[in-house]
Structure formats: structure tokens, C-alpha cells
Design a protein around this motif. Structure first.
Motif, PDB file in Angstrom:
ATOM      1  N   VAL A 138       0.898  -1.194   0.208  1.00 13.01           N
ATOM      2  CA  VAL A 138      -0.093  -0.092   0.026  1.00 13.01           C
ATOM      3  C   VAL A 138       0.839   1.304  -0.052  1.00 13.01           C
ATOM      4  CG1 VAL A 138      -2.042  -1.022   0.848  1.00 13.01           C
ATOM      5  CG2 VAL A 138      -0.375  -0.238   2.382  1.00 13.01           C
ATOM      6  N   CYS A 139       1.929   1.237   0.606  1.00  8.37           N
ATOM      7  CA  CYS A 139       2.794   2.552   0.715  1.00  8.37           C
ATOM      8  C   CYS A 139       3.412   2.685  -0.743  1.00  8.37           C
ATOM      9  CB  CYS A 139       4.060   2.282   1.468  1.00  8.37           C
ATOM     10  SG  CYS A 139       5.366   0.807   1.291  1.00  8.37           S
ATOM     11  N   GLU A 140       3.267   1.790  -1.722  1.00  6.11           N
ATOM     12  CA  GLU A 140       3.885   1.837  -3.184  1.00  6.11           C
ATOM     13  C   GLU A 140       2.652   2.546  -3.910  1.00  6.11           C
ATOM     14  OE1 GLU A 140       7.316  -1.686  -4.115  1.00  6.11           O
ATOM     15  OE2 GLU A 140       5.058  -1.970  -3.534  1.00  6.11           O
ATOM     16  N   CYS A 141       1.532   2.070  -3.533  1.00  4.45           N
ATOM     17  CA  CYS A 141       0.512   2.650  -4.173  1.00  4.45           C
ATOM     18  C   CYS A 141       0.080   4.041  -3.778  1.00  4.45           C
ATOM     19  CB  CYS A 141      -0.694   1.786  -3.885  1.00  4.45           C
ATOM     20  SG  CYS A 141      -0.633  -0.051  -4.557  1.00  4.45           S
ATOM     21  N   ASP A 142       0.183   4.357  -2.443  1.00  7.32           N
ATOM     22  CA  ASP A 142      -0.110   5.846  -2.060  1.00  7.32           C
ATOM     23  C   ASP A 142       0.499   5.766  -0.579  1.00  7.32           C
ATOM     24  OD1 ASP A 142      -1.046   8.291  -0.836  1.00  7.32           O
ATOM     25  OD2 ASP A 142      -3.083   7.793  -1.415  1.00  7.32           O
ATOM     26  N   ALA A 143       1.496   6.238  -0.494  1.00 14.28           N
ATOM     27  CA  ALA A 143       2.439   6.786   0.836  1.00 14.28           C
ATOM     28  C   ALA A 143       1.795   7.254   1.893  1.00 14.28           C
ATOM     29  CB  ALA A 143       3.910   7.238   0.402  1.00 14.28           C
ATOM     30  N   ASP A 144       0.829   7.980   1.340  1.00 13.26           N
ATOM     31  CA  ASP A 144       0.095   9.043   2.424  1.00 13.26           C
ATOM     32  C   ASP A 144      -1.195   8.454   2.687  1.00 13.26           C
ATOM     33  OD1 ASP A 144       2.263  10.957   2.392  1.00 13.26           O
ATOM     34  OD2 ASP A 144       1.589  11.908   0.651  1.00 13.26           O
ATOM     35  N   SER A 145      -1.573   7.480   2.318  1.00 14.47           N
ATOM     36  CA  SER A 145      -2.849   6.630   2.650  1.00 14.47           C
ATOM     37  C   SER A 145      -3.024   6.218   4.202  1.00 14.47           C
ATOM     38  CB  SER A 145      -3.053   5.627   1.749  1.00 14.47           C
ATOM     39  OG  SER A 145      -2.314   4.528   2.204  1.00 14.47           O
ATOM     40  N   ILE A 146      -4.308   6.173   4.587  1.00 13.12           N
ATOM     41  CA  ILE A 146      -4.352   5.882   5.807  1.00 13.12           C
ATOM     42  C   ILE A 146      -3.844   4.558   6.147  1.00 13.12           C
ATOM     43  CG2 ILE A 146      -6.392   5.239   7.449  1.00 13.12           C
ATOM     44  CD1 ILE A 146      -8.341   7.469   6.389  1.00 13.12           C
ATOM     45  N   ALA A 147      -4.063   3.585   5.261  1.00 13.59           N
ATOM     46  CA  ALA A 147      -3.576   2.188   5.198  1.00 13.59           C
ATOM     47  C   ALA A 147      -2.010   2.278   5.375  1.00 13.59           C
ATOM     48  CB  ALA A 147      -3.835   1.296   3.947  1.00 13.59           C
ATOM     49  N   ALA A 148      -1.419   2.937   4.694  1.00 14.12           N
ATOM     50  CA  ALA A 148       0.157   2.966   4.782  1.00 14.12           C
ATOM     51  C   ALA A 148       0.466   3.546   6.154  1.00 14.12           C
ATOM     52  CB  ALA A 148       0.789   4.016   3.614  1.00 14.12           C
ATOM     53  N   ARG A 149      -0.176   4.452   6.819  1.00 16.10           N
ATOM     54  CA  ARG A 149      -0.020   5.071   7.997  1.00 16.10           C
ATOM     55  C   ARG A 149      -0.176   3.904   9.070  1.00 16.10           C
ATOM     56  NH1 ARG A 149      -2.370   9.828   5.967  1.00 16.10           N
ATOM     57  NH2 ARG A 149      -4.264   9.519   7.293  1.00 16.10           N
ATOM     58  N   GLU A 150      -1.325   3.141   8.972  1.00 14.31           N
ATOM     59  CA  GLU A 150      -1.728   2.299   9.978  1.00 14.31           C
ATOM     60  C   GLU A 150      -0.691   1.178   9.963  1.00 14.31           C
ATOM     61  OE1 GLU A 150      -6.677   2.233   9.896  1.00 14.31           O
ATOM     62  OE2 GLU A 150      -5.461   0.987   8.663  1.00 14.31           O
ATOM     63  N   VAL A 151      -0.011   0.730   8.731  1.00  8.26           N
ATOM     64  CA  VAL A 151       0.981  -0.359   8.540  1.00  8.26           C
ATOM     65  C   VAL A 151       2.298   0.100   9.501  1.00  8.26           C
ATOM     66  CG1 VAL A 151       2.590  -1.542   7.310  1.00  8.26           C
ATOM     67  CG2 VAL A 151       0.038  -1.361   6.815  1.00  8.26           C
ATOM     68  N   ALA A 152       2.702   1.550   9.126  1.00  2.34           N
ATOM     69  CA  ALA A 152       3.658   1.976   9.887  1.00  2.34           C
ATOM     70  C   ALA A 152       3.547   2.038  11.404  1.00  2.34           C
ATOM     71  CB  ALA A 152       3.875   3.440   9.242  1.00  2.34           C
ATOM     72  N   ALA A 153       2.332   2.476  11.912  1.00  2.00           N
ATOM     73  CA  ALA A 153       2.027   2.561  13.350  1.00  2.00           C
ATOM     74  C   ALA A 153       2.279   1.114  13.903  1.00  2.00           C
ATOM     75  CB  ALA A 153       0.805   3.167  13.676  1.00  2.00           C
ATOM     76  N   LEU A 154       1.762   0.059  13.164  1.00  2.00           N
ATOM     77  CA  LEU A 154       1.755  -1.130  13.726  1.00  2.00           C
ATOM     78  C   LEU A 154       3.192  -1.742  13.754  1.00  2.00           C
ATOM     79  CD1 LEU A 154       0.095  -3.760  14.603  1.00  2.00           C
ATOM     80  CD2 LEU A 154       0.082  -4.335  11.971  1.00  2.00           C
ATOM     81  N   ALA A 155       3.937  -1.282  12.691  1.00  2.00           N
ATOM     82  CA  ALA A 155       5.441  -1.935  12.550  1.00  2.00           C
ATOM     83  C   ALA A 155       5.944  -1.453  13.745  1.00  2.00           C
ATOM     84  CB  ALA A 155       5.967  -1.505  11.374  1.00  2.00           C
ATOM     85  N   ALA A 156       5.713  -0.055  13.994  1.00  2.00           N
ATOM     86  CA  ALA A 156       6.720   0.628  15.153  1.00  2.00           C
ATOM     87  C   ALA A 156       6.421   0.186  16.433  1.00  2.00           C
ATOM     88  CB  ALA A 156       6.265   2.112  15.105  1.00  2.00           C
ATOM     89  N   GLU A 157       4.968  -0.284  16.962  1.00  2.00           N
ATOM     90  CA  GLU A 157       4.421  -0.827  18.069  1.00  2.00           C
ATOM     91  C   GLU A 157       5.179  -2.323  18.268  1.00  2.00           C
ATOM     92  OE1 GLU A 157       0.577  -1.343  20.864  1.00  2.00           O
ATOM     93  OE2 GLU A 157       0.315  -0.768  18.772  1.00  2.00           O
TER      94      GLU A 157
END
Length: 212
Positions: free
Chosen positions: A187-206
Motif C-alpha cells: 500500500v505504501c507503493e500505491c499511496d504513501a500518504d494513505s490511511i492504510a500506509a500510516r496504519e501499517v507504519a504505526a503497527l510496525a513501530a509498536e
């Protein structure tokens, strides 16, 4: 770190989460290997689709659907910063091997009481594994959450009080995950600013904060 995404219930999004978490760490400059331990081979199919599309390889995907994972995954971890295991559904030997291989177990569930009840068997196997791996970290991951629904909030609250608890970061039910998968993308390759990409980043960080 070796993280395994496990749940004997199918359709909870193990492969999607495994691919996107691997991609998120690879995007941050880490060396990542994803082990497809599901005989269905969905992660391998995604990797092949990506190759056909001529896209660069972000991380390695290998098929190891056998009950020697607890020997082979640590060997792979010697040459990678992180290893993710996309676990099998209802294959007891494979499941036990993945449990013995991992430092962190992530149990993806959808916001439904049925998913919670279906997790009883994997939780029993985890208790067995903790005899040999007492430091094993285990967390539920709420996945495919419909936006602003009562059942999602109630499921999250219920899991927060359980042992193991749920991670705070959740992943929504978003069309972009399916459209990205069809072309071997994240999803980050499709739209790096999408809500989905931000959710994945937050999950990975946690999850990163759980790493040994």
C-alpha cells in the motif's frame, strides 16, 4: 527478530499483514526475509506477481512449509535483521515449529466474537511453547476493522484485558490492500500518504518496541 503471524482460523489476513510488515521494515533500510510457511503459498504468489510486474525486490520470500522451521528460521535470521513467518492454518506440526522459532507471535483477528473464540486452540499451543520459550512475546492484532463500528471497539476493549493483550495499533478494512496485492505491490507503493500506509507504519513501530 523473528516474528510469526499465526492463527488457525483462515481469512484473518495473516499474509497481508506479514507482507506489509516485512515491507515496512525493508523500507526503513533493514534486511528482511519472509518465510511462507502456508502450503497455499499466497506470499510466494505475491512475490511472483511482483516479479512479473518488473518491480524491485524489497525483501526475500522463501517457501518453508515444513515442521523444521524452528531450526531453519534462526539460521536465516543470521543473515537478516528481521524474519517474518506467514504461518499455516490448522497444521499442528508446522504451527508448533513456528512457535518454537519465533521471538514474537502475532495473532491476527477480525473484530468479531467468533474470531476470539476461534483463537482458543492457538492460545493452547502458545502455552505449550512457553514451557520451552518463557520469554515469548504474544499479542493479538486487530485486522480488517470496519471504520467506527461498535463491535470493533468492543472487541478491542475485550482483548486489551486478556492475556495476551491486543496491540493498540489496528488495521482497517480498506480496498487498497486488495488492489495493491493484485499487482504485487504494497500500500505504501500505491499511496504513501494513505490511511492504510500510516496504519501499517504505526503497527510496525509498536511491534518493534516488543523486539528482544
Amino acid at each position: 527478530m523473528i516474528a510469526a503471524l499465526l492463527n488457525q482460523k483462515g481469512g484473518v489476513g495473516k499474509t497481508t499483514l506479514a507482507l506489509h510488515l516485512a515491507g515496512e521494515w525493508a523500507r526503513g533500510g533493514r534486511t528482511v526475509t519472509l518465510i511462507d510457511a502456508d502450503p497455499q503459498g499466497s506470499a510466494l504468489d505475491w512475490s511472483e506477481r511482483r516479479s512479473h510486474e518488473g518491480l524491485p525486490r524489497r525483501f526475500g520470500v522463501i517457501g518453508l512449509a515444513r515442521d523444521t522451521l524452528h531450526h531453519e528460521a534462526p539460521e536465516l535470521a543470521r543473515t537478516a535483521d528481521h524474519v517474518f513467518i506467514d504461518g499455516p492454518p490448522r497444521v499442528a506440526g508446522l504451527m508448533r515449529s513456528a512457535l518454537l522459532a519465533a521471538d514474537i507471535i502475532l495473532i491476527p483477528v477480525q473484530p468479531s466474537p467468533f474470531d476470539g473464540w476461534a483463537s482458543a486452540e492457538i492460545l493452547r499451543l502458545i502455552e505449550e511453547a512457553r514451557i520451552f520459550r518463557p520469554q515469548l512475546a504474544v499479542r493479538f492484532v486487530l485486522n480488517r476493522c470496519p471504520a467506527r463500528t461498535i463491535i470493533a471497539r468492543e472487541t478491542g476493549n475485550a482483548l486489551a484485558d486478556q492475556d495476551p493483550p491486543a496491540l493498540h495499533a489496528t488495521i482497517g478494512q480498506r480496498v487498497i490492500f486488495a488492489s495493491a496485492a493484485q499487482s504485487g505491490r504494497l500500500v505504501c507503493e500505491c499511496d504513501a500518504d494513505s490511511i492504510a500506509a500510516r496504519e501499517v507504519a504505526a503497527l510496525a513501530a509498536e511491534i518493534g518496541r516488543l523486539a528482544p
